[in-house]
Enzyme design. Structure first.
Site, mmCIF file in Angstrom:
data_model
loop_
_atom_site.group_PDB
_atom_site.id
_atom_site.type_symbol
_atom_site.label_atom_id
_atom_site.label_comp_id
_atom_site.label_asym_id
_atom_site.label_seq_id
_atom_site.Cartn_x
_atom_site.Cartn_y
_atom_site.Cartn_z
ATOM 1 N N ASP A 193 -10.205 -5.638 -3.167
ATOM 2 C CA ASP A 193 -9.599 -4.605 -2.315
ATOM 3 C C ASP A 193 -10.409 -3.310 -2.452
ATOM 4 O OD1 ASP A 193 -7.999 -2.420 -1.477
ATOM 5 O OD2 ASP A 193 -6.143 -3.485 -1.956
ATOM 6 N N HIS B 90 -7.352 -6.018 0.961
ATOM 7 C CA HIS B 90 -6.159 -5.197 1.202
ATOM 8 C C HIS B 90 -5.394 -5.662 2.448
ATOM 9 C CE1 HIS B 90 -4.151 -1.419 0.053
ATOM 10 N NE2 HIS B 90 -4.032 -1.104 1.327
ATOM 11 N N SER C 164 0.843 -1.200 0.000
ATOM 12 C CA SER C 164 0.000 0.000 0.000
ATOM 13 C C SER C 164 0.884 1.257 0.000
ATOM 14 C CB SER C 164 -0.970 -0.055 1.190
ATOM 15 O OG SER C 164 -2.005 0.868 1.018
#
Lengths: 291, 291
Positions: B234, B269, B158
């Site tokens: 996600d 995620h 991320s």
């Protein structure tokens, strides 16, 4: 009772289901996680074959989150084609006075026994929940068709290792495999066990022995093919809470073969230890569940 | 500055070191974890050979704990013989007003840039910290003899995926491998990036482009051998925070080869996603670090 699916999470090629249901054993809602490996999670019904089930019983203070997030059983279970079931460690929210007073009794510390004493006996019935209600409820659920409850193994950590060893011996034939990570092996003789058993079972130590792996193995017939890992850096081991030597001695004196206790140098009591050896415990279970 | 060892934990045959030190880049104490695989953690000095280093940059809100406990890079790194370094995601306790006002800016959200604006520029200097100070400090530490800082790879998740991609391109030759899990690929064009870059770098969008993987790749020379995994389930991907398509398009238009973006069906995620593909990212790094 039917399950409510709180989350479905893709991981290691399969799916982790976060479930809750109303338990008739504990008279509370219960949280339970189920990991379905790829062959059980995907594909058309015609493609699916039922997968064996490995039950992981967690230790003091844990919820199903701890092992699902940090135990790493999913990686090996996915490869082996096993489902993993993570029950909670106690009822929660039973509203019993003193339930949350300590971390080693009450909430998060059900010890996988059916409490015999008031006020615990109405809710703290984790043995009935784990051995009877939960597998039946899962088998009858919408995803039960993927799970083969004729091939079930049991394992666990610490208090959950005590649970795995004792439930295996108290219910002969129910489980095809058993193993444990840093289990409480002789609860009649350690502070955790003494507190839990006096609280849930009362003062009669003969009753305690029925839930103590070291006592139970004295009456076991046949071999006892069990993998146990204990870390030599585990402070609870050093403090005499686990007492694997007592189990080993009792098995030896009873002439029982098959018990393998590995002392892992420097490892502690944490999920850093559990995750390291999770694959070995999945392989141990697979040997009995997939043969 | 020397490191203080807060804990040494046996896991996957090696050791996880939980360290802190006083950073001259951030002017705060910094926490960092280092995983030493077996060959670096054990054995006599004569037996030891230096191991390559894989840096894992974490995402928004994370500390080194998240990936060390739930990422399972250790399992694959142990097998491959790589060390893993887990820096923190920002300085902590810099006592800047507004530092803790949101989860996507300030504490836990350093974005791996050197802030150019007051009041952030005195402490929020994560690029200098990660690329210069930390490797130098580790190399000079008591366990630095085990780590080969001539063979370093970088990866992350991320915000940390953004960090890995941009630090790799901004410091050619510093890293031998790069990969990312659900990275923020085009921060100039997503809400997280716009907030962070305006806060740390100011209003000049030309400055932002110097820290944006999609912009940087337009000027990249040669191939760009990068493994990127993104989950199709996600929510941040769906909300347009990650924008891997923009990076892919920019690379294609620039004629750059080697970028492999895998869209993983249903994955989210979380660390359930990261842990699933951690082994692939370790293997990707090992290809460049061990050859």
């Amino acid at each position: 009772m039917p399950f409510e699916t709180k989350a479905t999470i893709a991981t290691f090629g399969g799916k982790l289901l976060k479930l809750t249901h109303e338990s008739t054993s504990t008279n509370t809602p219960m949280s339970v996680y189920v990991y379905l490996p790829a062959k059980a999670a995907h594909g058309s019904p015609a493609d699916k074959s039922k997968v064996p089930v490995l039950i992981f019983l967690s230790g003091l203070t844990c919820t199903p989150d701890n092992c699902a997030e940090k135990g790493y059983f999913t990686a090996a279970a996915s490869r082996a084609g096993l489902a993993v079931v993570y029950p909670d460690t106690s009822p929660r929210g039973a509203n019993i006075e003193g339930e949350d007073a300590g971390w080693d009794f009450g909430t998060g510390a059900g010890f996988y026994v059916d409490a015999a004493r008031e006020p615990w006996s109405r809710n703290y019935r984790m043995e009935t929940y784990v051995t009877q209600e939960l597998p039946k409820a899962l088998a009858e659920s919408e995803f039960g068709g993927a799970l083969d409850f004729d091939r079930v193994g049991i394992t666990g950590h610490s208090m959950g290792g005590h649970g795995a060893l004792t439930l295996f011996m108290r219910h002969p034939g129910l489980y095809r495999s058993v193993s444990a990570l840093s289990p409480i092996c002789n609860p009649c003789n350690c502070p955790w066990g003494e507190k839990a058993f006096s609280g849930y079972l009362g003062d009669d130590r003969e009753e305690w022995k029925k839930h103590d792996a070291t006592e139970l193995i004295k009456g076991w017939k046949g071999d006892f093919h069990t993998l146990i890992d204990v870390g030599t850096g585990d402070n609870f081991y050093k403090q005499g809470q686990l007492l694997p030597e007592n189990l080993e001695k009792a098995a030896k004196e009873a002439g029982i073969k098959g018990l393998e206790i590995r002392y892992q140098p420097d490892y502690d009591h944490s999920y850093f230890f559990i995750s390291t050896f999770a694959e070995d415990h999945v392989k141990h279970a697979a040997k009995y569940l997939l043969s």
